[in-house]
Design a protein around this motif. Sequence first.
Motif, PDB file in Angstrom:
ATOM      1  N   GLN A   1      42.738  34.242  42.812  1.00  0.00           N
ATOM      2  CA  GLN A   1      42.647  32.791  42.976  1.00  0.00           C
ATOM      3  C   GLN A   1      43.432  32.321  44.190  1.00  0.00           C
ATOM      4  OE1 GLN A   1      43.607  31.358  39.014  1.00  0.00           O
ATOM      5  NE2 GLN A   1      41.499  31.654  38.342  1.00  0.00           N
ATOM      6  N   THR A   2      44.563  32.936  44.472  1.00  0.00           N
ATOM      7  CA  THR A   2      45.355  32.584  45.650  1.00  0.00           C
ATOM      8  C   THR A   2      44.585  32.898  46.934  1.00  0.00           C
ATOM      9  OG1 THR A   2      47.435  32.932  44.480  1.00  0.00           O
ATOM     10  CG2 THR A   2      47.527  33.043  46.884  1.00  0.00           C
ATOM     11  N   ILE A   3      43.905  34.034  46.944  1.00  0.00           N
ATOM     12  CA  ILE A   3      43.181  34.458  48.142  1.00  0.00           C
ATOM     13  C   ILE A   3      41.813  33.781  48.248  1.00  0.00           C
ATOM     14  CG2 ILE A   3      42.146  36.496  49.264  1.00  0.00           C
ATOM     15  CD1 ILE A   3      44.568  38.091  48.323  1.00  0.00           C
ATOM     16  N   GLY A   4      41.292  33.303  47.127  1.00  0.00           N
ATOM     17  CA  GLY A   4      39.993  32.628  47.141  1.00  0.00           C
ATOM     18  C   GLY A   4      38.832  33.530  46.749  1.00  0.00           C
ATOM     19  N   ILE A   5      39.118  34.545  45.948  1.00  0.00           N
ATOM     20  CA  ILE A   5      38.091  35.475  45.482  1.00  0.00           C
ATOM     21  C   ILE A   5      37.470  34.904  44.203  1.00  0.00           C
ATOM     22  CG2 ILE A   5      37.635  37.845  44.676  1.00  0.00           C
ATOM     23  CD1 ILE A   5      38.751  37.649  47.608  1.00  0.00           C
ATOM     24  N   PRO A   6      36.138  34.825  44.117  1.00  0.00           N
ATOM     25  CA  PRO A   6      35.509  34.367  42.867  1.00  0.00           C
ATOM     26  C   PRO A   6      35.850  35.316  41.717  1.00  0.00           C
ATOM     27  CG  PRO A   6      33.888  34.550  44.638  1.00  0.00           C
ATOM     28  CD  PRO A   6      35.164  35.144  45.145  1.00  0.00           C
TER      29      PRO A   6
ATOM     30  N   ASP B   1      45.595  35.855  39.258  1.00  0.00           N
ATOM     31  CA  ASP B   1      46.363  34.939  40.110  1.00  0.00           C
ATOM     32  C   ASP B   1      46.224  35.295  41.592  1.00  0.00           C
ATOM     33  OD1 ASP B   1      47.197  33.591  37.841  1.00  0.00           O
ATOM     34  OD2 ASP B   1      49.164  34.568  37.769  1.00  0.00           O
ATOM     35  N   LEU B   2      46.250  36.585  41.894  1.00  0.00           N
ATOM     36  CA  LEU B   2      46.073  37.031  43.279  1.00  0.00           C
ATOM     37  C   LEU B   2      44.698  36.621  43.800  1.00  0.00           C
ATOM     38  CD1 LEU B   2      47.063  38.709  45.752  1.00  0.00           C
ATOM     39  CD2 LEU B   2      45.926  40.679  44.669  1.00  0.00           C
TER      40      LEU B   2
ATOM     41  N   LEU C   1      44.682  46.910  46.578  1.00  0.00           N
ATOM     42  CA  LEU C   1      43.828  45.734  46.504  1.00  0.00           C
ATOM     43  C   LEU C   1      44.405  44.567  47.298  1.00  0.00           C
ATOM     44  CD1 LEU C   1      41.344  44.309  45.341  1.00  0.00           C
ATOM     45  CD2 LEU C   1      42.742  43.732  43.333  1.00  0.00           C
ATOM     46  N   ALA C   2      45.666  44.270  47.073  1.00  0.00           N
ATOM     47  CA  ALA C   2      46.288  43.118  47.733  1.00  0.00           C
ATOM     48  C   ALA C   2      46.217  43.232  49.254  1.00  0.00           C
ATOM     49  CB  ALA C   2      47.742  42.965  47.278  1.00  0.00           C
TER      50      ALA C   2
END
Length: 180
Positions: free
Chosen positions: A41-46, A38-39, A158-159
């Motif tokens: 996808q929120t940030i836009g990481i493939p 979810d993180l 990571l976040a």
Amino acid sequence: MKILPSNSTLLIIDVQEKLLPKIYENEEVMKSVSWVVDLAQTIGIPNLLTEHCPHKIGTTPAVLRDKFEEKDIVTKVYFSAVREGNLTDKIQKERKQIIVAGTEVHICVQQTVLDLLELDYQVFILDSAVGTRISHDKERALERMSKNGAEIITPDMLAFEWLEKAETPLFKEVLTKFIK
């Protein structure tokens, strides 16, 4: 080295229906895996997902699998997802940092990580999002992968590295949804 959002790909390895109940602290592992997907996808990481012999072990639980597009799911029979030959084709060429989560950490995760390191990827293992049936195996696998060049990281590490800075709408969204 810092983990850069523009250089990252998230790889979830073999979190599958028939194996998951046997994983030590499986609910916590599944919660962490869902959190990082979810993180990302929120940030836009493939992100990519592997499934090992799904006809025997089952597929990824729908609550997690439904977050992935079919084109981002790799079916495999080798323990290492790299050995299958189709994983690295799915990683965008400019993205050399692979964040890894999944099961079993001392088998499929470890073999994949060692192969990615051999291919000169920078590999980061999210400690709370990897699991195995026996906790001792997890400890040894994390130690071995670290000695071979992988970095063991926590969710907060990571976040905040993916965020890079505060006082942005994305920072506020991640802080609200993901940081407790």
